[in-house]
Motif scaffolding. Structure first.
Motif, PDB file in Angstrom:
ATOM      1  N   ILE A 386       0.814  -1.218   0.000  1.00 16.02           N
ATOM      2  CA  ILE A 386       0.000   0.000   0.000  1.00 16.02           C
ATOM      3  C   ILE A 386       0.846   1.267   0.000  1.00 16.02           C
ATOM      4  O   ILE A 386       0.338   2.341  -0.286  1.00 16.02           O
ATOM      5  CB  ILE A 386      -0.990   0.024   1.195  1.00 16.02           C
ATOM      6  N   ILE A 387       2.120   1.156   0.330  1.00 16.10           N
ATOM      7  CA  ILE A 387       2.998   2.325   0.335  1.00 16.10           C
ATOM      8  C   ILE A 387       4.422   1.836   0.066  1.00 16.10           C
ATOM      9  O   ILE A 387       4.807   0.760   0.526  1.00 16.10           O
ATOM     10  CB  ILE A 387       2.908   3.072   1.685  1.00 16.10           C
ATOM     11  N   ASP A 388       5.185   2.584  -0.718  1.00 11.64           N
ATOM     12  CA  ASP A 388       6.577   2.200  -0.969  1.00 11.64           C
ATOM     13  C   ASP A 388       7.368   2.394   0.321  1.00 11.64           C
ATOM     14  O   ASP A 388       7.141   3.359   1.063  1.00 11.64           O
ATOM     15  CB  ASP A 388       7.168   3.046  -2.098  1.00 11.64           C
ATOM     16  N   VAL A 389       8.298   1.491   0.586  1.00  9.55           N
ATOM     17  CA  VAL A 389       9.035   1.521   1.854  1.00  9.55           C
ATOM     18  C   VAL A 389      10.542   1.561   1.590  1.00  9.55           C
ATOM     19  O   VAL A 389      11.061   0.787   0.793  1.00  9.55           O
ATOM     20  CB  VAL A 389       8.703   0.287   2.732  1.00  9.55           C
ATOM     21  N   SER A 390      11.227   2.489   2.253  1.00 12.43           N
ATOM     22  CA  SER A 390      12.694   2.558   2.219  1.00 12.43           C
ATOM     23  C   SER A 390      13.217   2.349   3.632  1.00 12.43           C
ATOM     24  O   SER A 390      12.575   2.755   4.604  1.00 12.43           O
ATOM     25  CB  SER A 390      13.164   3.925   1.718  1.00 12.43           C
ATOM     26  N   ARG A 391      14.389   1.729   3.731  1.00 12.93           N
ATOM     27  CA  ARG A 391      14.990   1.463   5.045  1.00 12.93           C
ATOM     28  C   ARG A 391      16.384   2.080   5.104  1.00 12.93           C
ATOM     29  O   ARG A 391      17.205   1.863   4.215  1.00 12.93           O
ATOM     30  CB  ARG A 391      15.098  -0.051   5.279  1.00 12.93           C
ATOM     31  N   ILE A 392      16.652   2.832   6.170  1.00 14.03           N
ATOM     32  CA  ILE A 392      18.009   3.359   6.421  1.00 14.03           C
ATOM     33  C   ILE A 392      18.561   2.577   7.608  1.00 14.03           C
ATOM     34  O   ILE A 392      18.194   2.835   8.757  1.00 14.03           O
ATOM     35  CB  ILE A 392      17.994   4.868   6.740  1.00 14.03           C
ATOM     36  N   GLU A 393      19.407   1.623   7.324  1.00 15.94           N
ATOM     37  CA  GLU A 393      19.935   0.765   8.396  1.00 15.94           C
ATOM     38  C   GLU A 393      21.336   1.193   8.838  1.00 15.94           C
ATOM     39  O   GLU A 393      21.746   0.930   9.957  1.00 15.94           O
ATOM     40  CB  GLU A 393      19.951  -0.694   7.917  1.00 15.94           C
ATOM     41  N   GLU A 394      22.061   1.855   7.945  1.00 16.20           N
ATOM     42  CA  GLU A 394      23.449   2.254   8.229  1.00 16.20           C
ATOM     43  C   GLU A 394      23.461   3.539   9.056  1.00 16.20           C
ATOM     44  O   GLU A 394      22.743   4.494   8.748  1.00 16.20           O
ATOM     45  CB  GLU A 394      24.137   2.492   6.876  1.00 16.20           C
ATOM     46  N   LEU A 395      24.237   3.588  10.112  1.00 17.38           N
ATOM     47  CA  LEU A 395      24.338   4.778  10.955  1.00 17.38           C
ATOM     48  C   LEU A 395      25.553   5.611  10.543  1.00 17.38           C
ATOM     49  O   LEU A 395      26.580   5.063  10.126  1.00 17.38           O
ATOM     50  CB  LEU A 395      24.470   4.385  12.425  1.00 17.38           C
ATOM     51  N   PRO A 396      25.472   6.956  10.669  1.00 13.51           N
ATOM     52  CA  PRO A 396      26.618   7.807  10.302  1.00 13.51           C
ATOM     53  C   PRO A 396      27.861   7.518  11.143  1.00 13.51           C
ATOM     54  O   PRO A 396      28.982   7.725  10.706  1.00 13.51           O
ATOM     55  CB  PRO A 396      26.097   9.225  10.570  1.00 13.51           C
ATOM     56  N   TYR A 397      27.657   7.052  12.372  1.00 13.39           N
ATOM     57  CA  TYR A 397      28.781   6.685  13.239  1.00 13.39           C
ATOM     58  C   TYR A 397      28.307   5.550  14.143  1.00 13.39           C
ATOM     59  O   TYR A 397      27.126   5.460  14.472  1.00 13.39           O
ATOM     60  CB  TYR A 397      29.247   7.876  14.092  1.00 13.39           C
ATOM     61  N   PRO A 398      29.205   4.661  14.535  1.00 20.21           N
ATOM     62  CA  PRO A 398      28.780   3.531  15.379  1.00 20.21           C
ATOM     63  C   PRO A 398      28.383   4.006  16.767  1.00 20.21           C
ATOM     64  O   PRO A 398      28.992   4.912  17.316  1.00 20.21           O
ATOM     65  CB  PRO A 398      30.027   2.642  15.433  1.00 20.21           C
ATOM     66  N   LYS A 399      27.337   3.399  17.312  1.00 23.47           N
ATOM     67  CA  LYS A 399      26.912   3.739  18.670  1.00 23.47           C
ATOM     68  C   LYS A 399      27.694   2.899  19.677  1.00 23.47           C
ATOM     69  O   LYS A 399      27.928   1.721  19.456  1.00 23.47           O
ATOM     70  CB  LYS A 399      25.416   3.484  18.828  1.00 23.47           C
ATOM     71  N   ASP A 400      28.087   3.532  20.758  1.00 26.31           N
ATOM     72  CA  ASP A 400      28.836   2.850  21.812  1.00 26.31           C
ATOM     73  C   ASP A 400      28.035   2.970  23.108  1.00 26.31           C
ATOM     74  O   ASP A 400      28.228   3.893  23.889  1.00 26.31           O
ATOM     75  CB  ASP A 400      30.227   3.491  21.943  1.00 26.31           C
ATOM     76  N   ILE A 401      27.095   2.042  23.283  1.00 31.59           N
ATOM     77  CA  ILE A 401      26.219   2.070  24.472  1.00 31.59           C
ATOM     78  C   ILE A 401      26.277   0.721  25.170  1.00 31.59           C
ATOM     79  O   ILE A 401      26.055  -0.312  24.550  1.00 31.59           O
ATOM     80  CB  ILE A 401      24.752   2.372  24.085  1.00 31.59           C
ATOM     81  N   ASP A 402      26.583   0.733  26.457  1.00 32.14           N
ATOM     82  CA  ASP A 402      26.500  -0.482  27.278  1.00 32.14           C
ATOM     83  C   ASP A 402      25.104  -0.562  27.886  1.00 32.14           C
ATOM     84  O   ASP A 402      24.633   0.401  28.498  1.00 32.14           O
ATOM     85  CB  ASP A 402      27.531  -0.445  28.413  1.00 32.14           C
ATOM     86  N   THR A 403      24.441  -1.706  27.697  1.00 32.26           N
ATOM     87  CA  THR A 403      23.091  -1.896  28.266  1.00 32.26           C
ATOM     88  C   THR A 403      23.177  -2.967  29.342  1.00 32.26           C
ATOM     89  O   THR A 403      23.739  -4.041  29.120  1.00 32.26           O
ATOM     90  CB  THR A 403      22.100  -2.327  27.176  1.00 32.26           C
ATOM     91  N   LYS A 404      22.620  -2.663  30.509  1.00 27.75           N
ATOM     92  CA  LYS A 404      22.766  -3.580  31.642  1.00 27.75           C
ATOM     93  C   LYS A 404      21.469  -3.618  32.454  1.00 27.75           C
ATOM     94  O   LYS A 404      20.830  -2.587  32.670  1.00 27.75           O
ATOM     95  CB  LYS A 404      23.923  -3.090  32.530  1.00 27.75           C
ATOM     96  N   ILE A 405      21.087  -4.829  32.887  1.00 30.65           N
ATOM     97  CA  ILE A 405      19.936  -4.982  33.789  1.00 30.65           C
ATOM     98  C   ILE A 405      20.441  -4.832  35.220  1.00 30.65           C
ATOM     99  O   ILE A 405      21.418  -5.476  35.622  1.00 30.65           O
ATOM    100  CB  ILE A 405      19.273  -6.359  33.604  1.00 30.65           C
ATOM    101  N   ILE A 406      19.795  -3.959  35.998  1.00 30.57           N
ATOM    102  CA  ILE A 406      20.200  -3.770  37.404  1.00 30.57           C
ATOM    103  C   ILE A 406      18.987  -3.943  38.309  1.00 30.57           C
ATOM    104  O   ILE A 406      17.840  -3.859  37.866  1.00 30.57           O
ATOM    105  CB  ILE A 406      20.862  -2.388  37.639  1.00 30.57           C
ATOM    106  N   THR A 407      19.268  -4.172  39.599  1.00 31.57           N
ATOM    107  CA  THR A 407      18.215  -4.390  40.603  1.00 31.57           C
ATOM    108  C   THR A 407      18.461  -3.423  41.769  1.00 31.57           C
ATOM    109  O   THR A 407      19.468  -2.703  41.786  1.00 31.57           O
ATOM    110  CB  THR A 407      18.247  -5.843  41.106  1.00 31.57           C
ATOM    111  N   PRO A 408      17.560  -3.373  42.759  1.00 29.56           N
ATOM    112  CA  PRO A 408      17.750  -2.422  43.868  1.00 29.56           C
ATOM    113  C   PRO A 408      19.122  -2.525  44.557  1.00 29.56           C
ATOM    114  O   PRO A 408      19.646  -1.504  45.027  1.00 29.56           O
ATOM    115  CB  PRO A 408      16.612  -2.799  44.829  1.00 29.56           C
TER     116      PRO A 408
END
Length: 608
Positions: A386-408
């Protein structure tokens, strides 16, 4: 077809032969006379009643089973007057029921009278009576009708076999505890082919107000950086769209921080010397794009910024008009290019309204929608009907994020990390699930938590979705704040270059797409980033998987895996399972084949 049958098909949701074929049998009964009883299985007998005894809670009677050539017992619990009248000595019937061997004799439990033997009873689960569904399928469903709808001969035959099975098919059904792999593949294919066919019929194309062929070279050459390969690819797709005689309809989908603003500005240049309009969901986001436009577009492009404050200004002097939904309440000059940023934040009516306001009779503007909320590849392929779709998957610079699950127990270390980030001139956001205290949710709200942060840290700002001052607070925080306590209102769009850390309280209450959007506020310019998921529950597998990837398109696949996709046809893409057989995560090859088949089918149709 008579009116009653049309109403029956409406109740079943049937619009074509494939819909009818996809009313799948839930079970089968082999109603064949056999020479020996089968314990625990459905048996069919040719039986004569030889005696009976009635009790209020059950009816017991004896039978001579001619096909077994022996006497058996039978019992019906909670009998009705109908049963007492039917099962009298001397009466002979074909009966079906389960057999048990007890006290050295065979007994049939809850026998039912049947009219036909040596046949297969196909059982459906629908709002209609089983016999009505069977009759409709017998009268209306044929191999020719399925092939006329576009199915290939082999799959049409496989679907028909479900509804008109032979004993070997039913035995295989019981052996597999369901349909065999070949039949399941046919069901998957038929379901997605039918879905694509219905979607494609909803696409309406209109002549464009103008063919836009502005020069891009001066703009791209003047940029202080090189556009990514994906940005260039998508801009080329837009160039081709806007040069056409048919009004473009394209969704440009990218990950958080993929640089879609540059694609927006490139589209403005392609539209030159004609006018372009952009509608954004918030004043903060619209202002950010306005600043970027002033910075990167050539000076001769006159840029207007529309808010509720400047309602009386004449907009016809501008080449590029940027605004929020305030645009919907203004006199807007003719514009052959309309763009919407974060399109999912606007309702269907609002998107249609902005298009209609600048349309010229039958001619429509080119229409580009942008979203930083990726959807899985297969769902975007489906949406492309129903609509043409384009995808931008490449980022201009790599992301540097640490993701961590924490508790109280980790809160002390978290507080120390936040203190160090503040001392280094970086910013932190803490996202709470609630503004005010709740008796049902075991987490602090913003109102309960703010005293701790304001006592122990400086530069603390607080806002939430219902806060009328939220946009001013966000602007001030961006310039001088250290810690922002907020709800998920900061999920989309806002740019905070100094933001290094986000803490998300009660992440188990959010979808992965929302978590990814929140995490995407961090590390916008390559800054080292941290995302902490603060939970009081045992971490779910989906949260552990979320921690392992920063790729928004992979997150979209995970979100689909754990929540299932919505129904694009009905406009609900939030949650709930759309398909019964087709699996968007596993069946991409089937989708490809169905799309190709649909293209061939539609090209072979006579022009109307």
């Amino acid at each position: 077809m008579n009116r009653e049958d049309k109403e029956r098909l409406d109740r079943l949701g049937v619009q074509n032969s494939i819909d009818l074929a996809l009313i799948v049998p839930r079970s089968y009964e082999l109603l064949y006379l056999k020479e020996r009883p089968q314990e625990g299985a459905l048996n069919v007998i040719d039986a004569e009643v030889t005696g009976s005894s009635y009790h209020p809670k059950y009816l017991k009677f004896t039978l001579f089973a001619h096909n077994f050539n022996q006497n058996i017992n039978a019992i019906i619990f909670h009998p009705t007057p109908y049963h007492r009248g039917k099962f009298q000595s001397g009466k002979r019937y074909y009966l079906k029921g389960k057999m048990e061997y007890k006290f050295n004799t065979w007994q049939m439990v809850q026998p039912q009278i049947i009219e036909e033997i040596n046949t297969i009873e196909v059982k459906y689960k629908t709002p209609l009576q089983n016999r009505s569904v069977k009759r409709l399928i017998a009268e209306l469903l044929t191999q020719e009708s399925l092939m006329k709808e576009g199915l290939d001969q082999k799959r049409a035959a496989l679907l028909l076999r479900m509804h008109r099975p032979d004993p070997s098919f039913v035995e295989a059904f019981f052996a597999h505890e369901g349909f065999d792999p070949e039949t399941i593949e046919a069901l998957k294919y038929a379901e997605i082919f039918n879905h694509l066919k219905k979607l494609s019929s909803k696409r309406l194309d209109f002549p464009a107000m103008a063919q836009l062929k502005g020069d891009l070279k001066a703009f791209t050459d003047a940029l202080p950086f090189t556009l990514t390969g994906d940005q260039q690819k998508v801009i080329a797709e837009i160039q081709k769209d806007l040069a056409g005689e048919t009004a473009a309809k394209r969704l440009i989908m990218g990950d958080v921080g993929c640089g879609k603003t540059m694609v927006i500005l490139a589209s403005v240049m392609i539209a030159r010397p004609e006018r372009a309009i952009l509608m954004a969901p918030t004043t903060v986001l619209a202002a950010q794009i306005y600043e970027e436009a002033k910075k990167f577009l050539p000076k001769e492009v006159k840029i207007g910024f529309v808010t509720h404050e400047n309602r009386k200004e004449d907009l016809s002097k501008y080449d590029f008009i940027i605004g929020t939904h305030a645009l919907l309440y203004r006199e807007i000059p003719e514009a052959p290019l309309v763009m919407i940023d974060e399109q999912h934040r606007f309702g269907t009516k609002q998107r249609a309204q902005i298009k209609a306001m600048v349309s010229e009779g039958e001619k429509h503007p080119h229409f580009l929608q942008f979203s930083a909320t990726p959807i899985p590849r297969t769902l975007s392929m489906i949406q492309s009907q129903i609509i043409d779709v384009s995808r931008i998957e490449e980022l201009p610079y790599p992301k540097d994020i640490d993701t961590k699950i924490i508790t109280p127990k980790d809160f002390k270390a978290l507080s120390e990390h936040i203190r160090k980030e503040g001392e280094a001139g970086r910013q932190v956001i803490v996202v709470y699930p609630l503004v005010s205290e709740s008796e049902t949710i075991d987490y602090q709200s913003i109102d309960e938590a703010r005293a701790y942060w304001e006592k122990n840290f400086d530069g603390v700002f607080v806002t939430h979705g219902k806060d009328k001052e939220k946009e001013d607070i966000l602007e001030t925080f961006a310039k001088e704040g250290k810690i922002l306590l907020a709800t998920t209102l900061i999920e989309v769009g806002i740019s905070l270059p100094k933001l290094s850390t986000i803490v998300i309280v009660a992440p188990e209450r959010m979808g992965l797409a929302t978590l990814h959007q929140l995490r995407g506020r961090v590390s916008r310019n390559g800054l080292k980033g941290y995302c902490y998921l603060f939970t009081k529950t045992k971490p779910a597998q989906r949260l552990r998987e979320f921690c392992k990837t920063l790729d928004g398109f992979k997150i979209a696949e995970l979100d689909l895996k754990y929540r299932q996709g919505g129904d694009l046809l009905k406009g609900d893409a939030q949650s709930g399972k759309s398909f019964e057989w087709f699996d968007p995560l596993e069946d991409e090859a089937i989708l490809h084949e169905a799309q190709q088949r649909l293209k061939e089918y539609r090209s072979a149709l006579p022009l109307s």
